[in-house]
Design an enzyme around this catalytic site. Structure first.
Site: not given
Ligand code: IVH
Length: 671
Positions: A120, A118, A427, A122, A412, A227, A409, A432, A315
């Site tokens: 991740k 999936e 300014c 942010d 002007c 998720y 500024c 201006c 990551k």
């Molecule tokens: S699963 C036990 N799935 O990443 C399951 N986490 O570093 C734990 N996060 O605290 C999380 N997308 O805030 C999961 N598709 C995803 C995610 C996800 C973002 C974040 C979440 C978690 C952090 C872990």
């Protein structure tokens, strides 16, 4: 709502509306497949609001009208997580991923494991509890076992269902995030207002969710992706993939970019492909999450003290690039803010070439000790706005020069000033030239008067040729004048004149926003237009009247009152009115435009009305009726004995409405 609607009818209609609105929310936010126009949706909402205003005891906690209900809290209450919220172990390389897969297979004693991969997201991790289908509690992760109760804030997110489609009792986890474009807009507004900026969308999302006043969270354009189904009563699931499908079915928004992969090689390729692909997403992801698909195997693998053994976060490498800071220039913003901008040796970051970057404000330059000639690290905040992270001090040669913020500024020469509660220098000169240029660019921009073809380059050309001295001058431009500009031919000139002319018909909120009154954003402008209806009434309102308006606080109210006090502003308004610019709020639904831009095809026998009558009704509400079903058809209105048109609509995925469903889209009491 007809004012004489009796209680029983109102009760039934309210229930029906709640169901309809919830269905359209699901189609729009979860399935991303809306079936009605925004205007038709708004009409349903307004009708429900009207009923609930007349019969307040019909209001229910899961009513779609009850998103921003709770008053600001004094502080957050803590919530214990019955099931702890774990974080994830990280993988940074292909080797880390192989090691993870190896460990899983060893612990499980199997050769092959199937994984779900999936995105991740942010943002901010949250946990939501639904009891018998109703949202009861929403909390932050906190330390994993105790978080903060942010239910009132979560309720304001349109993507958080207040009621599930089925009455499950469950706990679900997801990520609240701020889309990149929303982040860029928010920071641009904050910069203009002299407020500190958010470093990235994640901080902005987290900051917004931790506000005690739910109105703030509601105004920040946040969304959620779910998720993880931490628990569900009475259902036995076998795979994580099934739980994702179930979540989506019950109305929880699940991102559709997930895959099941059976080998670590495929997973590595998939992760690498996302390095570039992620830049095309409208929100930020910082990696991918790889999860064992089989839930029985997940339980066997269990958890370490901090994280599950059945999942890992891959990551992405940080996109920070090193380059030379050649110079620092000051650009003057629309409200006169002096914004230091780094001039860089061009570098490619996150897929595009960057040669200028924000340095935010003088205090930050000093705090980070950024000097001209430094080698600096540059990144994109929210993947879009390039910013200087800081200098690489070790690489200094001694030739670097500390930066001194100019006290005047650059456009002007006026002495810059700084308000005690602001970080930005400004300014203060209302004439201006930079203010006029930036003001014109804003006036014509998409959320303001929406004048196509009037971007920064055209504005600069008009100013250089002395063709406009204020916003209203745009409305007296002629083809002959435009043809004197370089690279402007008859076609460009005529298109621009047409776009300018068209903008005269805009509804009042666009004009209010376009004027560029400090602190008045697009949202505030809409509230003002809806409340006062005409510019004249708005201008007659005093500070107290203004503060009565939803979303308008004391700061905005004061700024509006101040704006009309300035003689030049009043003259500008008179001139705009004289040019024929509309100053009324045009309520699309009040005008009966619920079907604006909506095309219908009618088929079969409708109950009690002829097709011609139905056609007239659609047209009265601004819609169009055509004779054959195509991809462009928005709805098929189908009665009894509908034949090939119905089949064609189903084949193309065109939504089909019964006569009753059709009537439900109209403002109540109008038929
Ligand atoms: S699963 C036990 N799935 O990443 C399951 N986490 O570093 C734990 N996060 O605290 C999380 N997308 O805030 C999961 N598709 C995803 C995610 C996800 C973002 C974040 C979440 C978690 C952090 C872990």
């Amino acid at each position: 709502m007809p004012m004489d609607m009796d209680k029983a009818t109102a009760t039934a209609r309210a229930a029906e509306l709640r169901q309809l609105i919830n269905r359209h929310n699901y189609l729009y936010y979860v399935l991303d497949r809306p079936e009605i126009t925004d205007a038709a949706y708004d009409a349903l909402m307004r009708e429900l609001e009207a009923i609930e205003a007349k019969y307040p005891d019909l209001v229910q906690p899961d009513s779609p009208t009850q998103r921003v209900g709770a008053p600001p809290a004094a502080g957050f209450v803590t919530v214990s997580h019955a099931i702890p919220m774990f974080s994830l172990a990280n993988a940074f390389t292909a080797a880390d991923l192989r090691e993870f897969d190896q460990r899983v297979r060893e612990l499980a004693g199997v050769d092959k494991v199937s994984y779900v991969v999936e995105l991740k997201f942010d943002g901010l991790a949250v946990s939501l509890q639904y009891v018998d289908g109703l949202l009861t509690t929403g909390a932050t992760r906190g330390d994993g076992s105790v978080g903060e109760d942010i239910t009132s804030n979560l309720r304001t997110l349109p993507t958080v269902p207040l009621r599930l489609q089925q009455p499950y009792t469950l706990t679900v986890r997801g990520e609240v995030y701020m889309p990149k474009a929303t982040f860029a807009r928010l920071n641009a507004e904050r910069q203009e207002a002299g407020l500190p900026l958010f470093a990235n969308p994640r901080n902005a999302a987290a900051g917004s969710m931790r506000q005690l006043d739910p109105k703030i969270a509601a105004s920040r354009g946040l969304a959620i992706y779910f998720y993880n189904l931490a628990s569900i009563d009475g259902v036995n699931l076998t795979t994580h993939a099934d739980s994702l499908k179930l979540m989506r079915e019950v109305g929880l928004r699940v991102n559709s970019d997930w895959v099941v992969l059976d080998s670590i090689d495929e997973i590595i390729d998939y992760c690498l492909a996302w390095h570039e692909k992620r830049h095309s997403l409208p929100y930020e992801i910082d990696g991918l999450v790889i999860k064992v698909n089989d839930l029985a195997l997940q339980s066997r693998l269990g958890y370490t003290a901090k994280s599950p053994r059945w999942a890992i976060a891959y990551k992405f490498p940080a996109e920070q690039v090193q380059t030379k800071l050649l110079d620092i220039e000051i650009s003057v913003g629309r409200t006169g803010t002096l914004n230091p901008t780094a001039v860089l040796e061009p570098v490619t970051i996150a897929g595009s070439v960057v040669s200028r970057a924000s340095l935010h404000n003088a205090d930050l330059i000093a705090a980070k000790d950024i000097r001209i000639g430094d080698t600096v690290l540059v990144q994109k905040a929210g993947d879009i706005i390039p910013e200087v992270v800081g200098p690489l001090v070790d690489l200094r040669t001694g030739a670097e020069e500390p930066y001194v913020m100019p006290t005047t500024c650059p456009e002007c020469g006026t002495q810059a000033v700084r308000a005690p509660d602001e970080v930005a220098w400004r300014c203060p000169n209302v004439s201006c030239p930079a203010l006029l240029r930036e003001g014109l660019i804003h006036f014509a921009s998409r959320d303001a008067m929406d004048i196509e073809g009037l971007g920064p380059a055209m504005v600069s050309a008009l100013l250089a040729a002395d063709l406009v001295k204020d916003f209203a001058d745009l409305y007296s431009l002629t083809q002959a004048e435009l043809l004197t500009l370089e690279r402007v031919g008859v076609k460009t000139a005529d298109n621009l004149l047409r776009a300018i002319d068209k903008s005269k018909q805009n509804s009042l909120e666009r004009l209010i926003f376009a004027l560029g009154i400090r602190h008045v954003g697009a949202k505030g402008a809409l509230s003002l237009a809806q409340h006062f209806g005409t510019l004249e009434k708005l201008m007659a309102a005093d500070q107290a009247d203004l503060q009565q308006v939803p979303d308008i606080g004391p700061k905005m109210a004061a700024s509006i009152v101040d704006y009309w006090q300035v003689e030049a502003n009043r003259r500008l308004i008179q001139k705009l009115i004289a040019s024929g610019v509309n100053t009324r709020y045009l309520d699309a639904t009040a005008l009966g435009d619920v079907f604006a831009d909506t095309t219908f095809v009618i088929t079969g026998t409708l109950p009690g009305v002829s097709r011609e009558e139905a056609k007239q009704l659609i047209e009265r509400y601004g819609g169009k009726v055509t004779s054959s079903v195509s991809r462009k058809t928005n709805y098929l209105l189908a009665g009894e004995k509908a034949g090939s048109k119905l089949a064609r609509a189903q084949e193309l995925g065109v939504p089909v409405l019964s006569w009753e469903e059709f009537l439900a889209l109209l403002p109540a009491g109008t038929v």
